[in-house]
Structure formats: structure tokens, C-alpha cells
Design a protein around this motif. Structure first.
Motif, PDB file in Angstrom:
ATOM      1  N   TYR A  66       0.792  -1.226   0.000  1.00 14.55           N
ATOM      2  CA  TYR A  66       0.000   0.000   0.000  1.00 14.55           C
ATOM      3  C   TYR A  66       0.826   1.279   0.000  1.00 14.55           C
ATOM      4  CZ  TYR A  66      -3.680  -3.284   1.232  1.00 14.55           C
ATOM      5  OH  TYR A  66      -4.555  -4.344   1.227  1.00 14.55           O
ATOM      6  N   THR A  67       2.133   1.175  -0.098  1.00 13.73           N
ATOM      7  CA  THR A  67       2.976   2.373  -0.133  1.00 13.73           C
ATOM      8  C   THR A  67       4.018   2.230  -1.233  1.00 13.73           C
ATOM      9  OG1 THR A  67       4.622   1.534   1.445  1.00 13.73           O
ATOM     10  CG2 THR A  67       2.695   2.662   2.360  1.00 13.73           C
ATOM     11  N   ASP A  68       4.691   3.323  -1.511  1.00 16.99           N
ATOM     12  CA  ASP A  68       5.758   3.345  -2.516  1.00 16.99           C
ATOM     13  C   ASP A  68       7.140   3.334  -1.874  1.00 16.99           C
ATOM     14  OD1 ASP A  68       3.856   3.465  -4.549  1.00 16.99           O
ATOM     15  OD2 ASP A  68       3.760   5.661  -4.474  1.00 16.99           O
ATOM     16  N   VAL A  69       7.230   2.853  -0.633  1.00 17.25           N
ATOM     17  CA  VAL A  69       8.511   2.812   0.058  1.00 17.25           C
ATOM     18  C   VAL A  69       9.445   1.850  -0.676  1.00 17.25           C
ATOM     19  CG1 VAL A  69       9.668   2.259   2.236  1.00 17.25           C
ATOM     20  CG2 VAL A  69       7.426   3.356   2.259  1.00 17.25           C
ATOM     21  N   ASP A  70      10.687   2.275  -0.858  1.00 18.11           N
ATOM     22  CA  ASP A  70      11.667   1.455  -1.548  1.00 18.11           C
ATOM     23  C   ASP A  70      11.869   0.127  -0.818  1.00 18.11           C
ATOM     24  OD1 ASP A  70      13.854   1.381  -3.696  1.00 18.11           O
ATOM     25  OD2 ASP A  70      14.965   0.925  -1.863  1.00 18.11           O
ATOM     26  N   SER A  71      12.111  -0.932  -1.580  1.00 11.69           N
ATOM     27  CA  SER A  71      12.242  -2.269  -0.994  1.00 11.69           C
ATOM     28  C   SER A  71      13.415  -2.355  -0.016  1.00 11.69           C
ATOM     29  CB  SER A  71      12.410  -3.312  -2.103  1.00 11.69           C
ATOM     30  OG  SER A  71      13.555  -3.029  -2.889  1.00 11.69           O
ATOM     31  N   ASP A  72      14.457  -1.576  -0.239  1.00 12.11           N
ATOM     32  CA  ASP A  72      15.590  -1.600   0.683  1.00 12.11           C
ATOM     33  C   ASP A  72      15.269  -0.945   2.016  1.00 12.11           C
ATOM     34  OD1 ASP A  72      17.132  -2.877  -1.235  1.00 12.11           O
ATOM     35  OD2 ASP A  72      17.909  -0.996  -2.049  1.00 12.11           O
ATOM     36  N   ALA A  73      14.319   0.000   2.006  1.00 16.34           N
ATOM     37  CA  ALA A  73      13.968   0.717   3.231  1.00 16.34           C
ATOM     38  C   ALA A  73      12.798   0.086   3.970  1.00 16.34           C
ATOM     39  CB  ALA A  73      13.639   2.174   2.907  1.00 16.34           C
ATOM     40  N   ARG A  74      12.089  -0.838   3.333  1.00 13.48           N
ATOM     41  CA  ARG A  74      10.913  -1.438   3.977  1.00 13.48           C
ATOM     42  C   ARG A  74      11.228  -2.154   5.275  1.00 13.48           C
ATOM     43  NH1 ARG A  74       8.658  -4.108  -1.512  1.00 13.48           N
ATOM     44  NH2 ARG A  74       8.022  -2.171  -2.564  1.00 13.48           N
ATOM     45  N   PRO A  75      12.303  -2.946   5.353  1.00 16.02           N
ATOM     46  CA  PRO A  75      12.581  -3.592   6.651  1.00 16.02           C
ATOM     47  C   PRO A  75      12.755  -2.605   7.791  1.00 16.02           C
ATOM     48  CG  PRO A  75      13.838  -4.654   4.906  1.00 16.02           C
ATOM     49  CD  PRO A  75      13.219  -3.435   4.296  1.00 16.02           C
ATOM     50  N   LEU A  76      13.425  -1.486   7.551  1.00 15.88           N
ATOM     51  CA  LEU A  76      13.583  -0.476   8.597  1.00 15.88           C
ATOM     52  C   LEU A  76      12.229   0.085   9.009  1.00 15.88           C
ATOM     53  CD1 LEU A  76      15.223   1.446  10.370  1.00 15.88           C
ATOM     54  CD2 LEU A  76      15.458   2.954   8.384  1.00 15.88           C
ATOM     55  N   TYR A  77      11.395   0.428   8.028  1.00 14.54           N
ATOM     56  CA  TYR A  77      10.065   0.954   8.324  1.00 14.54           C
ATOM     57  C   TYR A  77       9.247  -0.072   9.108  1.00 14.54           C
ATOM     58  CZ  TYR A  77      10.466   5.093   5.341  1.00 14.54           C
ATOM     59  OH  TYR A  77      10.826   6.308   4.804  1.00 14.54           O
ATOM     60  N   ALA A  78       9.336  -1.342   8.718  1.00 11.17           N
ATOM     61  CA  ALA A  78       8.563  -2.382   9.393  1.00 11.17           C
ATOM     62  C   ALA A  78       9.033  -2.584  10.826  1.00 11.17           C
ATOM     63  CB  ALA A  78       8.662  -3.685   8.607  1.00 11.17           C
ATOM     64  N   VAL A  79      10.350  -2.594  11.029  1.00 10.07           N
ATOM     65  CA  VAL A  79      10.889  -2.764  12.380  1.00 10.07           C
ATOM     66  C   VAL A  79      10.461  -1.610  13.272  1.00 10.07           C
ATOM     67  CG1 VAL A  79      13.019  -2.781  13.727  1.00 10.07           C
ATOM     68  CG2 VAL A  79      12.840  -4.201  11.685  1.00 10.07           C
ATOM     69  N   VAL A  80      10.585  -0.393  12.787  1.00 11.73           N
ATOM     70  CA  VAL A  80      10.201   0.775  13.589  1.00 11.73           C
ATOM     71  C   VAL A  80       8.704   0.766  13.874  1.00 11.73           C
ATOM     72  CG1 VAL A  80      10.063   3.287  13.592  1.00 11.73           C
ATOM     73  CG2 VAL A  80      12.137   2.157  12.772  1.00 11.73           C
ATOM     74  N   THR A  81       7.899   0.398  12.874  1.00 11.01           N
ATOM     75  CA  THR A  81       6.447   0.354  13.069  1.00 11.01           C
ATOM     76  C   THR A  81       6.069  -0.646  14.157  1.00 11.01           C
ATOM     77  OG1 THR A  81       6.035   0.972  10.768  1.00 11.01           O
ATOM     78  CG2 THR A  81       4.236  -0.087  11.956  1.00 11.01           C
ATOM     79  N   GLY A  82       6.622  -1.853  14.073  1.00 14.68           N
ATOM     80  CA  GLY A  82       6.303  -2.856  15.081  1.00 14.68           C
ATOM     81  C   GLY A  82       6.760  -2.455  16.468  1.00 14.68           C
ATOM     82  N   LEU A  83       7.965  -1.909  16.569  1.00 13.80           N
ATOM     83  CA  LEU A  83       8.488  -1.495  17.874  1.00 13.80           C
ATOM     84  C   LEU A  83       7.673  -0.343  18.456  1.00 13.80           C
ATOM     85  CD1 LEU A  83      12.347  -1.672  17.250  1.00 13.80           C
ATOM     86  CD2 LEU A  83      10.947  -3.247  18.581  1.00 13.80           C
ATOM     87  N   VAL A  84       7.271   0.587  17.623  1.00 14.77           N
ATOM     88  CA  VAL A  84       6.513   1.747  18.106  1.00 14.77           C
ATOM     89  C   VAL A  84       5.138   1.311  18.610  1.00 14.77           C
ATOM     90  CG1 VAL A  84       5.331   3.844  17.371  1.00 14.77           C
ATOM     91  CG2 VAL A  84       7.716   3.491  16.769  1.00 14.77           C
ATOM     92  N   LEU A  85       4.430   0.503  17.829  1.00 17.26           N
ATOM     93  CA  LEU A  85       3.075   0.110  18.216  1.00 17.26           C
ATOM     94  C   LEU A  85       3.077  -0.688  19.515  1.00 17.26           C
ATOM     95  CD1 LEU A  85       1.561  -0.878  14.739  1.00 17.26           C
ATOM     96  CD2 LEU A  85       1.153   1.206  16.059  1.00 17.26           C
ATOM     97  N   TYR A  86       4.003  -1.629  19.626  1.00 14.23           N
ATOM     98  CA  TYR A  86       4.021  -2.464  20.830  1.00 14.23           C
ATOM     99  C   TYR A  86       4.516  -1.692  22.052  1.00 14.23           C
ATOM    100  CZ  TYR A  86       5.274  -6.105  24.116  1.00 14.23           C
ATOM    101  OH  TYR A  86       5.388  -6.863  25.260  1.00 14.23           O
ATOM    102  N   ASN A  87       5.660  -1.028  21.917  1.00 15.38           N
ATOM    103  CA  ASN A  87       6.264  -0.382  23.082  1.00 15.38           C
ATOM    104  C   ASN A  87       5.516   0.873  23.498  1.00 15.38           C
ATOM    105  OD1 ASN A  87       8.960  -1.888  23.706  1.00 15.38           O
ATOM    106  ND2 ASN A  87       8.891  -1.736  21.490  1.00 15.38           N
ATOM    107  N   ALA A  88       4.871   1.553  22.565  1.00 16.74           N
ATOM    108  CA  ALA A  88       4.052   2.707  22.947  1.00 16.74           C
ATOM    109  C   ALA A  88       2.881   2.260  23.816  1.00 16.74           C
ATOM    110  CB  ALA A  88       3.555   3.444  21.712  1.00 16.74           C
TER     111      ALA A  88
END
Length: 294
Positions: free
Chosen positions: A130-152
Motif C-alpha cells: 500500500y505504499t511506494d517505500v523502496d524495498s531496501d527501506a521497507r525492513p527499517l520501516y517495518a521494524v520501527v512500526t512494530g516497535l513503536v506500536l508495541y512499546n508505545a
């Protein structure tokens, strides 16, 4: 000497505890010796396996430092977003308005109940479709998203518990002098709760640093843990040495984080002890003379 909590040990109990201690230490030594022999027999303790980390900088500049940099970036971004978001949701759960308190509680309980790895995988699929995020940057975005949602969501409960732990007299006194709810929260309750919440907050920040390794293990995020596999292959299967170096780096990062938090907590407590209003002698004398005249 007896205590309210326990009775003093007698001679037999002392001898028995000494025996248990000796047996435990012998078991630990035996286990350590078995591990040492097993690693030595497999050649994992040979100098050639450890040499890349102590002679030359190739292993550091090619594998370890780039992975360490990505780990710190993911952890820093997650902390930067999760801390204020968790504080906002924690305060929202204390709101007098149902339309704020209930949705905030539902979101916190929902994301707190989901394993952080599932949130990372979901985030990776979300950014891929659903986004145009580059494939190389997706793992970083996914890791940050998961960490933010859970730890927040976890930090939201920490904030809520820290504020509720304060004496009700703090709120009542602030209301008595005419402060609004927002002023009471930002000026009275939250500053006092920060010091009490700091150890729990720091422990959650340590969890954030460690959980970045999930991205390297599952999502091909090029973090510190992900550097172990290519590094071990390149230097002749020195798996134990590579994992040991990476583990020590995680220990150093978390130790630095907890040390800074301990220093900050001591500083905050010392500032609280040193604050206070000191009346000048002229004001005290004026009050006494007024009372006498009356």
C-alpha cells in the motif's frame, strides 16, 4: 537474630545452606568446563576464529559497524516516536471523557497483546502493498512500526500507573488553587511521575534495543544480528566468536543506556530535594509585626 520476615538460621540450617552453595558452585564449574571442552573440540576457541576482531579493522568496517549503525537508527527512531505516543495514550486513558478514554484503552490493550514480531511482519506487508517505500527501506520501516506500536502501548500503561501512584492530595491541592486539568497534568502530576517511572521506562527502552534483532533475524533488516551470518561465512565459520562480539555490543549499548538513566534519575531526585521557597527575613518579620499589631 530473628526478624518479622524470617527466623534466624540454626547450626544445621547454616551447614545445609553451605552444602547447597558448594554443590551449586561445583555444578556451575562443571557446566562451564563442559562448554569450554565442547567449544575447544570444535575449534571455536582457536585464535584464527577470533583474530578478525582483534587484528585489523576489516570485520568492523565491513560487517559490525554498518549493522550497529542500522540497529541504533531503528532503536532511536522507535524511542523517539514511542515515548511521546505512549505518554499521550497513557494520559488519554485517564481522561474524564469516555470518547477519549475508551478508544485509547482499546488501542493500548490491542497492540499490547500482539507479539512485536507479528506487528513487524504486518508492517512489512503493509508497506509493500500500500505504499511506494523502496524495498531496501521497507525492513527499517517495518521494524520501527512494530516497535513503536508495541512499546508505545506498554509505555502507556507505565505512564498511567505512574500517575495513578501519586497521592490524590496533589490533584486536590492543584484544583484548590484553580488550575485546569491540563495544567494539573503537565505541571503537577507528570513531572512528579517521571522520576518514579524512569526505571520502568528505561527497561522498556532496553527492550526496544534488543527487539531490533528480530528484524535482522526475520525481515532481512541489515542490523547487528544480521551481520553475523555473512561475517561467520567469510571468516571460516567463526559463529561463536561472531555471536559473542555482537552480544557484547548489545550489552554495552544497554549498559550505557541504563547508566545514563541512573544518572538522570539521581539528578532529578537531587533537584527535587533542593527545590523549595525560602522566605526572606524581611517578609517573616513583616508577618510577625502585622500579627502583633492585630
Amino acid at each position: 537474630m530473628s526478624s518479622v520476615l524470617y527466623d534466624a538460621q540454626g547450626p544445621r540450617a547454616k551447614r545445609r545452606n553451605v552444602l547447597y552453595t558448594v554443590v551449586f558452585l561445583l555444578a556451575v564449574v562443571a557446566l562451564g568446563w563442559w562448554v569450554f571442552r565442547a567449544l575447544n573440540d570444535k575449534g571455536q576457541l582457536d585464535w584464527e576464529k577470533w583474530k578478525p576482531f582483534f587484528s585489523g579493522s576489516e570485520a568492523w568496517t565491513t560487517y559490525i559497524l554498518p549493522g550497529l549503525w542500522n540497529t541504533l537508527i531503528a532503536a532511536f527512531l522507535s524511542m523517539l516516536i514511542a515515548l511521546p505516543l505512549g505518554a499521550a495514550f497513557g494520559i488519554a486513558r485517564l481522561s474524564d471523557h469516555v470518547w477519549i478514554r475508551v478508544p485509547a484503552g482499546v488501542l493500548v490493550e490491542f497492540f499490547r497483546a500482539i507479539p512485536v514480531l507479528i506487528l513487524m511482519i504486518f508492517g512489512l506487508a503493509l508497506f509493500a502493498q500500500y505504499t511506494d517505500v523502496d524495498s531496501d527501506a521497507r525492513p527499517l520501516y517495518a521494524v520501527v512500526t512494530g516497535l513503536v506500536l508495541y512499546n508505545a502501548s506498554v509505555l502507556a500503561e507505565v505512564v498511567r500507573a505512574g500517575i495513578l501512584a501519586l497521592p490524590k492530595g496533589q490533584t486536590e491541592a492543584a484544583q484548590a488553587i484553580g488550575l485546569r486539568k491540563t495544567q494539573i497534568m503537565t505541571s503537577i502530576l507528570l513531572p512528579q511521575a517521571v522520576t518514579a517511572m524512569l526505571p520502568a521506562i528505561v527497561s522498556q527502552l532496553v527492550v526496544i534495543v534488543k527487539d531490533t534483532a528480530l528484524g535482522g533475524a526475520v525481515l532481512t533488516f541489515p542490523d547487528l544480528l544480521a551481520a553475523v551470518s555473512p561475517m561467520s561465512s567469510y571468516y571460516g565459520a567463526n559463529t561463536v566468536a561472531s555471536f559473542t562480539v555482537v552480544a557484547l555490543l548489545f550489552v554495552l549499548i544497554n549498559f550505557a543506556l541504563t547508566s545514563f538513566a541512573s544518572w538522570l534519575e539521581r539528578r532529578l531526585r537531587s533537584r527535587k530535594k533542593s527545590t523549595g521557597t525560602v522566605l526572606p527575613s524581611a517578609a517573616v518579620g513583616g508577618t510577625e509585626s502585622t500579627g502583633t499589631a492585630a
